[in-house]
Design a protein around this motif. Sequence first.
Motif, short mmCIF file in Angstrom:
data_model
loop_
_atom_site.label_atom_id
_atom_site.label_comp_id
_atom_site.label_asym_id
_atom_site.label_seq_id
_atom_site.Cartn_x
_atom_site.Cartn_y
_atom_site.Cartn_z
N LEU A 1 0.67 -1.85 -0.47
CA LEU A 1 0.06 0.21 0.50
C LEU A 1 0.33 1.20 0.20
O LEU A 1 1.87 1.17 0.69
N ASN A 2 0.52 2.72 -0.63
CA ASN A 2 1.13 3.41 -0.42
C ASN A 2 0.08 4.61 0.52
O ASN A 2 -0.77 3.93 1.16
N LYS A 3 1.05 5.25 0.98
CA LYS A 3 0.28 5.98 2.16
C LYS A 3 -1.25 6.75 1.40
O LYS A 3 -0.51 7.26 0.86
N GLY A 4 -1.96 6.19 2.34
CA GLY A 4 -3.39 7.15 1.22
C GLY A 4 -4.96 6.75 0.90
O GLY A 4 -5.57 6.86 0.60
N ASP A 5 -4.09 5.23 -0.06
CA ASP A 5 -4.21 4.37 0.08
C ASP A 5 -6.10 4.15 0.36
O ASP A 5 -5.79 3.62 1.83
N ASN A 6 -6.30 3.70 -0.18
CA ASN A 6 -8.12 2.96 0.36
C ASN A 6 -8.51 1.69 -0.38
O ASN A 6 -8.54 1.25 -1.18
N ILE A 7 -7.91 0.83 1.24
CA ILE A 7 -7.98 -0.65 1.44
C ILE A 7 -8.57 -0.85 0.95
O ILE A 7 -9.26 -1.93 0.68
N ASP A 8 -9.61 -0.37 1.74
CA ASP A 8 -11.59 -0.99 1.30
C ASP A 8 -11.74 -1.18 -0.40
O ASP A 8 -12.64 -2.58 -0.72
N ASP A 9 -11.99 0.07 -0.92
CA ASP A 9 -11.65 0.22 -2.37
C ASP A 9 -11.13 -0.46 -3.27
O ASP A 9 -11.50 -1.77 -3.78
N ILE A 10 -9.54 -0.70 -2.57
CA ILE A 10 -8.44 -2.11 -3.38
C ILE A 10 -9.68 -3.29 -2.73
O ILE A 10 -9.25 -3.96 -4.33
N VAL A 11 -10.03 -3.95 -1.70
CA VAL A 11 -10.32 -4.87 -1.57
C VAL A 11 -11.29 -6.01 -2.43
O VAL A 11 -11.93 -6.62 -2.97
N GLU A 12 -12.49 -4.47 -2.29
CA GLU A 12 -13.42 -5.05 -3.11
C GLU A 12 -13.36 -4.88 -4.31
O GLU A 12 -14.21 -5.44 -5.14
N LYS A 13 -12.22 -4.27 -5.32
CA LYS A 13 -11.61 -4.48 -6.89
C LYS A 13 -12.22 -5.54 -6.79
O LYS A 13 -12.21 -6.92 -8.08
N MET A 14 -10.08 -5.88 -5.56
CA MET A 14 -10.33 -7.72 -6.40
C MET A 14 -11.46 -9.06 -5.68
O MET A 14 -11.78 -9.33 -7.11
N ILE A 15 -12.05 -8.62 -5.06
CA ILE A 15 -13.31 -9.45 -4.39
C ILE A 15 -14.90 -9.09 -5.86
O ILE A 15 -14.90 -10.38 -6.65
N MET A 16 -14.57 -7.95 -6.25
CA MET A 16 -15.61 -8.06 -7.35
C MET A 16 -15.44 -8.87 -8.51
O MET A 16 -15.91 -9.51 -9.28
N ASN B 1 -13.29 -10.86 -9.04
CA ASN B 1 -12.66 -12.43 -8.59
C ASN B 1 -11.52 -13.24 -8.74
O ASN B 1 -11.14 -13.67 -9.35
N ASP B 2 -10.66 -12.19 -9.21
CA ASP B 2 -8.90 -11.57 -9.49
C ASP B 2 -7.71 -11.66 -8.08
O ASP B 2 -8.06 -10.14 -7.98
N TYR B 3 -7.27 -12.56 -8.24
CA TYR B 3 -6.31 -11.62 -6.96
C TYR B 3 -4.98 -12.58 -7.28
O TYR B 3 -4.66 -13.03 -8.31
N PRO B 4 -4.23 -12.15 -6.58
CA PRO B 4 -2.78 -12.09 -6.70
C PRO B 4 -2.34 -14.11 -6.58
O PRO B 4 -2.99 -13.23 -5.30
N ASP B 5 -1.42 -13.87 -6.20
CA ASP B 5 -1.26 -15.54 -5.72
C ASP B 5 -0.55 -15.58 -4.45
O ASP B 5 -1.76 -16.17 -3.84
N TYR B 6 -0.48 -14.85 -3.88
CA TYR B 6 -0.44 -15.07 -2.21
C TYR B 6 -1.28 -12.72 -1.65
O TYR B 6 -1.32 -11.98 -2.05
N ILE B 7 -2.00 -13.31 -0.27
CA ILE B 7 -2.27 -11.94 0.02
C ILE B 7 -2.28 -11.80 1.82
O ILE B 7 -1.79 -13.33 2.10
N TYR B 8 -2.00 -10.92 1.77
CA TYR B 8 -1.85 -10.57 3.41
C TYR B 8 -2.74 -9.30 3.86
O TYR B 8 -1.96 -8.71 3.12
N ALA B 9 -3.47 -10.37 3.82
CA ALA B 9 -4.89 -8.67 4.14
C ALA B 9 -5.08 -8.00 5.55
O ALA B 9 -5.86 -6.92 5.59
N GLY B 10 -4.06 -8.40 6.19
CA GLY B 10 -4.32 -7.79 8.42
C GLY B 10 -5.53 -7.96 7.89
O GLY B 10 -5.93 -8.42 8.84
N ASN B 11 -5.97 -5.90 8.62
CA ASN B 11 -7.61 -6.84 9.54
C ASN B 11 -8.72 -6.95 8.76
O ASN B 11 -9.38 -6.40 8.82
N LYS B 12 -8.10 -6.96 7.43
CA LYS B 12 -9.22 -7.27 6.21
C LYS B 12 -9.16 -9.16 5.56
O LYS B 12 -10.16 -9.14 4.72
N HIS B 13 -8.65 -9.76 6.44
CA HIS B 13 -8.31 -11.24 6.62
C HIS B 13 -10.24 -11.10 6.29
O HIS B 13 -10.24 -12.83 5.73
#
Length: 541
Positions: free
Chosen positions: A69-84, A86-98
């Motif tokens: 992440l860059n400082k100021g990134d909206n993590i919720d937007d990034i996560v929801e775009k991935m989920i929408m 259904n396309d992900y990188p090989d590894y995910i470290y989700a932190g509090n979005k686990h």
Amino acid sequence: MFRKIVSLMTACTIIFMGSSCDKQKNESKEDVKIFSSFFNAQGTEISSENTVYNLIGEKTGACCELTWLNKGDNIDDIVEKMIMKNDYPDYIYAGNKHQRFIEAGAYIPLDSYIEKNENLKNYFTEEEWDRVREDDGHIYIIPVFSKEYMYDTNTLHNDEAFWIQVKVLRWAGYPEINTLDEYFDLIEAYIKENPVAENGEKNIGYEILNEGYLYFCLENPPQFLDGYPNDGSCIVDRETHKVIDYNTTETARLWFRKLNEEYHKGIIDPECFVMTAQQYYDKLATGNVIGMVDQRWNFQRSVENLTDECSYVPLGITIREGIEEHYHSSVAFDVSQGLGVSVSCSDPEGAVKFINDLISPEIHTLRFWGIEGKDYTVGEDGIFYLTDEQSGFAQDADYKFNERCQYDYFPHYKGMDQDGKNAYSPDYQPSEFFKKLSPIMQECFSAYDVQTYVELLNRSGENAPWYPMWSYTNTFTPDTPHGKAKEDMDAVKHEYLPRVVMSDDFDAEWERYMEAYEKCNVKAYISALQAEVDRCVKLAE
């Protein structure tokens, strides 16, 4: 796959846009697998030509392009775009979005892959792996920061404590400070003789951070004052395994009465309950704050440019003499975070094998010490040390950018190196740590006959099976009775505790606080915690 991730995460930092692993593959004619990743964290960028990164790729046959992440990134937007998509990188470290990724079915079950990889299988005990399992019986993530080899070797106390500036201890002749009264007596005495700092501004005796979840600085000291470790959400009797609500103990009442007294004496910053977290950090950065309760990981960046005299050291304060403090604990087993392999990964077997290889003794030492003879030296007794030149490398940002790669957010061991002789990294080797301290810090530590910050506190013992309970409560959502109770309890504490501290009638305000608190269905909350403690105890039997 990786290029697809770039398109949906334009705000993120893509560390390895060029593929040095491809270059290795061409030169060595080895098939070096390239994995992609996403980390819900602001990581440290390294060069695509990084020496250790490429050496690990050569030795393991794989490497991972790191996306932070860059400082100021909206993590919720990034996560929801991935989920929408259904396309992900090989590894995910989700932190509090686990939990969001779990709900979306973004991870593959890891159980069968773990069984095939010996290093990973032995990374946790069977009981620990069972704690990671979801309700469906599968393991989807591997906790990253939750394993210690042999024993704790921390040199920095990165957790909660009562902190005080080293110049105050020096001024007082390095006294033993053990109780809450002694702590505030020292601050009061110093402020009386030193009302103004060297920069001409008024000294602040004690500061309180109260914004958002960071209000643990205000609300959770009663657990420590009674000698318990940082379970965060409760205290648990080690003998009876009974869950106790630290918010309602006699020590809690004494703690807030003491804050009330110090507030009215002018020792506590009168602005503490109306300032933001950033304003709190800014005040610490002036060097004018004498003491506070906080987690070191939370405030350290704000004080890194202070003079040595204004550096903070931790004190293991209890409510009275005779209580054994437990501020410093071994590595917490945190099941609320970890590294997962996504359903988009085309080679899950290879992805898990790479994790397995990263915790092998050779690669693990390479990650955290570097290359023998270049980054560190081995004495005749087998003890690792840094020459003056190597110490310089360790502090050089350009050198680390080009030469060192720790894969920080992949599983690793803390504590000892797997050779059983050395700490797992140079920063945890006591002799290396002490020689890098400033003269005033060396003077302070020598006065207390220690070499590290951790040695100022009690050494941690073995963690209880349920430790830490905050990891469990981090998974609570308000759609359960206990999750709703937690939300209500936090709201009441946010509203009433500042009033309790500032009140001209402490006893009356405390009673109003307790009345409001008791309406929060605390029983459901404590019952859920008790069930978790009982479950963990049973697993450990």
